[in-house]
Motif scaffolding. Structure first.
Motif, PDB file in Angstrom:
ATOM      1  N   PHE A   1       6.470  -7.178  -6.820  1.00  0.00           N
ATOM      2  CA  PHE A   1       7.778  -7.368  -6.177  1.00  0.00           C
ATOM      3  C   PHE A   1       7.877  -8.658  -5.369  1.00  0.00           C
ATOM      4  O   PHE A   1       8.801  -8.806  -4.573  1.00  0.00           O
TER       5      PHE A   1
ATOM      6  N   ALA B   1       0.805  -1.226   0.000  1.00  0.00           N
ATOM      7  CA  ALA B   1       0.000   0.000   0.000  1.00  0.00           C
ATOM      8  C   ALA B   1       0.836   1.273   0.000  1.00  0.00           C
ATOM      9  O   ALA B   1       0.296   2.359  -0.203  1.00  0.00           O
ATOM     10  N   GLY B   2       2.133   1.175   0.236  1.00  0.00           N
ATOM     11  CA  GLY B   2       2.953   2.371   0.309  1.00  0.00           C
ATOM     12  C   GLY B   2       2.419   3.328   1.370  1.00  0.00           C
ATOM     13  O   GLY B   2       2.082   2.923   2.493  1.00  0.00           O
TER      14      GLY B   2
ATOM     15  N   SER C   1       7.484  -2.476   4.156  1.00  0.00           N
ATOM     16  CA  SER C   1       8.531  -1.478   4.397  1.00  0.00           C
ATOM     17  C   SER C   1       8.248  -0.700   5.676  1.00  0.00           C
ATOM     18  O   SER C   1       7.179  -0.076   5.803  1.00  0.00           O
TER      19      SER C   1
ATOM     20  N   ALA D   1       3.640  -5.656   7.407  1.00  0.00           N
ATOM     21  CA  ALA D   1       3.865  -7.095   7.210  1.00  0.00           C
ATOM     22  C   ALA D   1       4.158  -7.366   5.747  1.00  0.00           C
ATOM     23  O   ALA D   1       3.765  -6.587   4.862  1.00  0.00           O
TER      24      ALA D   1
ATOM     25  N   HIS E   1      -4.172   5.240  -1.916  1.00  0.00           N
ATOM     26  CA  HIS E   1      -5.326   4.578  -2.550  1.00  0.00           C
ATOM     27  C   HIS E   1      -6.292   4.057  -1.496  1.00  0.00           C
ATOM     28  O   HIS E   1      -7.516   4.189  -1.629  1.00  0.00           O
TER      29      HIS E   1
ATOM     30  N   VAL F   1      -1.595  -1.699  -6.489  1.00  0.00           N
ATOM     31  CA  VAL F   1      -1.284  -0.684  -7.505  1.00  0.00           C
ATOM     32  C   VAL F   1       0.239  -0.601  -7.582  1.00  0.00           C
ATOM     33  O   VAL F   1       0.878   0.047  -6.746  1.00  0.00           O
ATOM     34  N   PHE F   2       0.824  -1.324  -8.534  1.00  0.00           N
ATOM     35  CA  PHE F   2       2.292  -1.419  -8.647  1.00  0.00           C
ATOM     36  C   PHE F   2       2.895  -1.767  -7.282  1.00  0.00           C
ATOM     37  O   PHE F   2       3.942  -1.267  -6.915  1.00  0.00           O
ATOM     38  N   GLY F   3       2.191  -2.613  -6.546  1.00  0.00           N
ATOM     39  CA  GLY F   3       2.580  -2.917  -5.165  1.00  0.00           C
ATOM     40  C   GLY F   3       3.194  -4.298  -5.028  1.00  0.00           C
ATOM     41  O   GLY F   3       4.030  -4.707  -5.856  1.00  0.00           O
TER      42      GLY F   3
ATOM     43  N   ALA G   1       3.257  -9.302   2.403  1.00  0.00           N
ATOM     44  CA  ALA G   1       1.924  -9.661   1.920  1.00  0.00           C
ATOM     45  C   ALA G   1       1.653 -11.160   2.080  1.00  0.00           C
ATOM     46  O   ALA G   1       0.574 -11.556   2.511  1.00  0.00           O
TER      47      ALA G   1
HETATM   48  C1  SAM Z   1       6.072   1.078  -6.068  1.00  0.00           C
HETATM   49  S1  SAM Z   1       5.534   1.040  -4.384  1.00  0.00           S
HETATM   50  C2  SAM Z   1       3.773   1.302  -4.626  1.00  0.00           C
HETATM   51  C3  SAM Z   1       3.086   1.787  -3.380  1.00  0.00           C
HETATM   52  C4  SAM Z   1       1.615   2.189  -3.586  1.00  0.00           C
HETATM   53  N1  SAM Z   1       0.832   1.083  -4.047  1.00  0.00           N
HETATM   54  C5  SAM Z   1       1.501   3.359  -4.531  1.00  0.00           C
HETATM   55  O1  SAM Z   1       0.867   3.219  -5.586  1.00  0.00           O
HETATM   56  O2  SAM Z   1       2.046   4.427  -4.222  1.00  0.00           O
HETATM   57  C6  SAM Z   1       5.624  -0.680  -3.975  1.00  0.00           C
HETATM   58  C7  SAM Z   1       5.273  -0.974  -2.535  1.00  0.00           C
HETATM   59  O3  SAM Z   1       5.091  -2.385  -2.387  1.00  0.00           O
HETATM   60  C8  SAM Z   1       5.626  -2.764  -1.139  1.00  0.00           C
HETATM   61  N2  SAM Z   1       5.922  -4.190  -1.195  1.00  0.00           N
HETATM   62  C9  SAM Z   1       6.734  -4.832  -2.072  1.00  0.00           C
HETATM   63  N3  SAM Z   1       6.749  -6.148  -1.817  1.00  0.00           N
HETATM   64  C10 SAM Z   1       5.914  -6.350  -0.764  1.00  0.00           C
HETATM   65  C11 SAM Z   1       5.492  -7.491  -0.053  1.00  0.00           C
HETATM   66  N4  SAM Z   1       5.916  -8.723  -0.383  1.00  0.00           N
HETATM   67  N5  SAM Z   1       4.655  -7.338   0.983  1.00  0.00           N
HETATM   68  C12 SAM Z   1       4.195  -6.103   1.319  1.00  0.00           C
HETATM   69  N6  SAM Z   1       4.565  -4.976   0.685  1.00  0.00           N
HETATM   70  C13 SAM Z   1       5.401  -5.104  -0.353  1.00  0.00           C
HETATM   71  C14 SAM Z   1       6.841  -1.871  -0.955  1.00  0.00           C
HETATM   72  O4  SAM Z   1       7.240  -1.815   0.400  1.00  0.00           O
HETATM   73  C15 SAM Z   1       6.334  -0.568  -1.520  1.00  0.00           C
HETATM   74  O5  SAM Z   1       5.776   0.257  -0.530  1.00  0.00           O
END
Ligand code: SAM
Length: 230
Positions: free
Chosen positions: A126, A54-55, A78, A101, A59, A120-122, A103
């Motif tokens: 990754f 969720a960053g 993060s 936590a 959203h 959303v690109f979350g 995901a």
């Molecule tokens: C590019 S940012 C996007 C954040 C938000 N969705 C936005 O649109 O601004 C990616 C986010 O995904 C999180 N993230 C990546 N892998 C994750 C995981 N396995 N579990 C939880 N969060 C994760 C990162 O910590 C980061 O905050």
């Protein structure tokens, strides 16, 4: 043994100092400039919704303020992003609940808990899809939906991968050292196959065209999938 550096320490930090508003619109696209909005999630009134990665929670805050869900759980691994989300939108608790936590760890053990999951690109971008997608499917109630936006191609223009394989992309530690992290940029057919193998059905995809200036000219792949109802 040093702790793993938080590679999302810098993300959205400057914006958080000048923009504390709940966004009036929900965007899926890379440039956050247009295309469809929260209607892609279906009716959210009284629903339990989870955002994966969720960053800063923008959203999720929008959904709570404008769409009357029972609860939105904003999950992020993060420490920096979790702290930003609590600082910006803690006042929307308890309907907005920020959770620090991973995901996969969050979803495991929450069988059938969610009506809707989205990213959303979350975290979907990754996280190893063969771990995340089955956990997401099991955490949805039967008939529940997963919606996510992801890259339609690599930033810079290289095509998405035809197999479920990660790309190493540059990232920065909190101290500024350049390192790399894994990002899954999958072609539609590879993403659909991964979703179906994880138990999803009714997968639909669409490409949102690139918008904005050259830096933001990246196509978005918007994906919808359902946990089968029966
Ligand atoms: C590019 S940012 C996007 C954040 C938000 N969705 C936005 O649109 O601004 C990616 C986010 O995904 C999180 N993230 C990546 N892998 C994750 C995981 N396995 N579990 C939880 N969060 C994760 C990162 O910590 C980061 O905050």
């Amino acid at each position: 043994m040093p702790a793993t550096p938080d590679l999302w320490h810098h993300y959205g930090r400057a914006r958080a100092t000048r923009d504390r508003a709940v966004p009036p619109a929900f965007r899926w696209d890379w440039a956050q400039a247009g295309g469809p909005g929260a209607e892609v999630l279906g009716g959210l009134g009284g629903r339990v919704v989870g955002e994966l990665g969720a960053g800063a929670g923008r959203h999720a805050a929008h959904l709570v303020a404008y769409h009357a869900p029972a609860e939105v759980v904003a999950v992020d691994a993060s420490p920096a992003q979790y702290a930003l989300a609590v600082g910006l939108y803690g006042h929307l608790a308890p309907r907005l609940r920020s959770v620090h936590a991973g995901a996969v760890e969050h979803l495991l053990g929450r069988a059938g808990a969610y009506d809707v999951l989205y990213s959303v690109f979350g975290a979907v971008d990754f996280t190893e899809p063969r771990a995340l997608l089955p956990a997401a499917c099991a955490a949805l109630r039967p008939g529940g939906r997963l919606v996510f936006s992801t890259l339609a191609h690599h930033v810079g223009g290289a095509p998405a991968r035809p197999e479920v394989t990660a790309t190493e992309i540059p990232a920065r530690t909190p101290e500024g050292t350049v390192v790399s992290m894994r990002r899954w940029v999958l072609a539609e057919v590879a993403g659909v196959t991964a979703l179906e193998r994880a138990g999803f059905a009714g997968v639909r995809t669409g490409v949102l065209p690139a918008a904005g200036d050259r830096e933001h000219a990246v196509g978005t792949l918007l994906v919808r999938a359902f946990r089968p109802a029966g």
